[in-house]
Enzyme design. Structure first.
Site, PDB file in Angstrom:
ATOM      1  N   ARG A 152      64.179  73.046  15.162  1.00 49.20           N
ATOM      2  CA  ARG A 152      64.336  71.651  14.724  1.00 49.20           C
ATOM      3  C   ARG A 152      63.365  70.908  13.959  1.00 49.20           C
ATOM      4  NH1 ARG A 152      67.132  69.101  20.033  1.00 49.20           N
ATOM      5  NH2 ARG A 152      65.386  70.293  20.894  1.00 49.20           N
ATOM      6  N   ASP A 180      61.940  67.696  11.961  1.00 48.96           N
ATOM      7  CA  ASP A 180      62.084  66.293  11.999  1.00 48.96           C
ATOM      8  C   ASP A 180      62.307  65.734  10.309  1.00 48.96           C
ATOM      9  OD1 ASP A 180      61.718  65.952  14.891  1.00 48.96           O
ATOM     10  OD2 ASP A 180      59.520  65.554  14.387  1.00 48.96           O
ATOM     11  N   TYR A 194      53.216  76.912  10.646  1.00 47.84           N
ATOM     12  CA  TYR A 194      53.323  75.670   9.726  1.00 47.84           C
ATOM     13  C   TYR A 194      52.026  75.531   8.971  1.00 47.84           C
ATOM     14  CZ  TYR A 194      57.006  74.116  12.876  1.00 47.84           C
ATOM     15  OH  TYR A 194      58.335  73.959  13.451  1.00 47.84           O
ATOM     16  N   ARG A 220      51.776  67.869  14.122  1.00 52.79           N
ATOM     17  CA  ARG A 220      51.408  66.327  13.722  1.00 52.79           C
ATOM     18  C   ARG A 220      50.335  65.944  14.616  1.00 52.79           C
ATOM     19  NH1 ARG A 220      57.029  63.939  12.681  1.00 52.79           N
ATOM     20  NH2 ARG A 220      55.940  62.010  12.152  1.00 52.79           N
TER      21      ARG A 220
END
Length: 248
Positions: free
Chosen positions: A49, A51, A109, A194
Site C-alpha cells: 500500500r 500512501d 524504494y 519517509r
C-alpha cells in the site's frame, strides 16, 4: 487462473494504492478498467500500500480469471483505457497460489531530493533549500544494516505482528541537482522510508550524529526519530519474487 500485473504510476492524483471511500485510488481505477475489459467483476490484490502522492516505477498486483487470457492483448487494452498516470508494463500467468504481497522477497524504494527550485519536479521530488553532508548521511545509512527492529520508524498506529525488517542496501547518491536515497529490504513498515529519510537529513544537517541514530534505533520510539518527509518524493522502484511462481 491467476495473473500478475506489472505496472507503474504517477501517484500525484491518487489517494494511494488502496481502495477507500470518498477518494480515488490506483486500486479502484485498475479494478474498474480490468472489469470493463474482461466484462467481469475483478478484484486486484497489490504488493503493498503506497500512501497518497507516492509513486511507483514498478509494483505488482494479482487477479483471478477463469479463462486463459492473451496477456499481450490484455496489456494493450488496459493501457488504452487507463488514465495517463497508470501504465501496464506486462501481464504474467502465475501459479494458482502465487500472491503479489506475501510472496515478495524484496522491495526497493527511492527518495528524491532536489536542491534547486524546479517547477517540473514539484510533485516528483522534495525541494530542500539547505546543503547536506552526504558523506555523513551515508555513514548513517550504513548503520541501518546492523539492525532489524525498526519500530522507531514505523507509523504509531499500525497493525503488524513484527517490526523486524532486513535491510540489504541503503545509500545516498548525488545526481546533478538531485540527491537520491536508495533502500532495499525484505519488507517495510508503514511510513518507514519517509521517517528514515527525515532522520538521515538531520544527520546531513549536523543536528544528529551516528551515536544519536543508534540511540533512536534502540529506543523503538517513533517520537525520538526524525520527521516524515513529504510523500511526493518517494518511489517504489522494484519488487522481486521467487522464479517458481511464474509459469514459463
Amino acid at each position: 487462473m491467476r495473473y500478475f500485473l506489472e505496472l507503474s504510476y504517477n501517484g500525484t492524483p491518487y489517494h494511494g494504492w488502496q481502495k477507500q471511500p470518498n477518494a480515488i485510488s490506483v486500486q479502484e481505477v485498475l479494478e474498474e478498467s480490468l472489469s470493463t475489459v474482461l466484462r467481469n467483476s475483478i478484484v486486484v490484490i497489490g504488493a503493498g500500500r503506497t500512501d497518497t502522492g507516492v509513486h511507483a516505477k514498478q509494483i505488482m498486483a494479482h487477479f483471478d480469471y477463469e479463462l486463459s487470457l492473451n496477456t499481450e492483448e490484455l496489456q494493450y487494452k488496459l493501457n488504452a483505457i487507463l488514465p495517463s498516470e497508470i501504465a501496464i508494463k506486462k501481464v504474467y500467468p502465475v501459479q494458482e497460489n502465487a500472491h503479489a504481497r506475501f510472496d515478495a522477497i524484496s522491495r526497493s524504494y527511492e527518495y528524491h531530493i532536489c536542491f534547486v527550485k524546479d517547477p517540473f519536479s514539484i510533485c516528483k521530488s522534495y525541494y530542500f533549500k539547505k546543503s547536506l553532508d552526504v558523506e555523513a548521511m551515508n555513514e548513517g545509512a550504513k548503520i541501518l544494516l546492523n539492525y532489524i527492529n525498526f519500530k522507531c520508524f514505523s507509523k504509531s498506529k499500525t497493525d503488524v505482528k513484527t517490526y523486524n525488517c532486513t535491510i540489504t542496501n541503503a545509500v545516498w547518491e548525488k545526481n546533478g541537482d538531485q540527491l537520491i536515497f536508495k533502500i532495499s529490504a525484505n519488507r517495510f513498515l508503514r511510513n518507514m522510508v519517509r521517517a528514515i529519510v527525515g532522520t538521515l537529513i538531520e544527520i546531513g544537517e549536523h543536528k544528529l550524529n551516528n551515536e544519536g541514530l543508534v540511540a533512536i534505533l534502540k529506543s523503538e520510539d517513533r517520537s525520538k526519530a526524525g520527521y516524515s518527509v513529504p510523500a511526493h518524493g518517494l518511489y517504489l522502484t522494484a519488487i522481486e519474487y521467487p522464479e517458481i511462481i511464474y509459469i514459463k
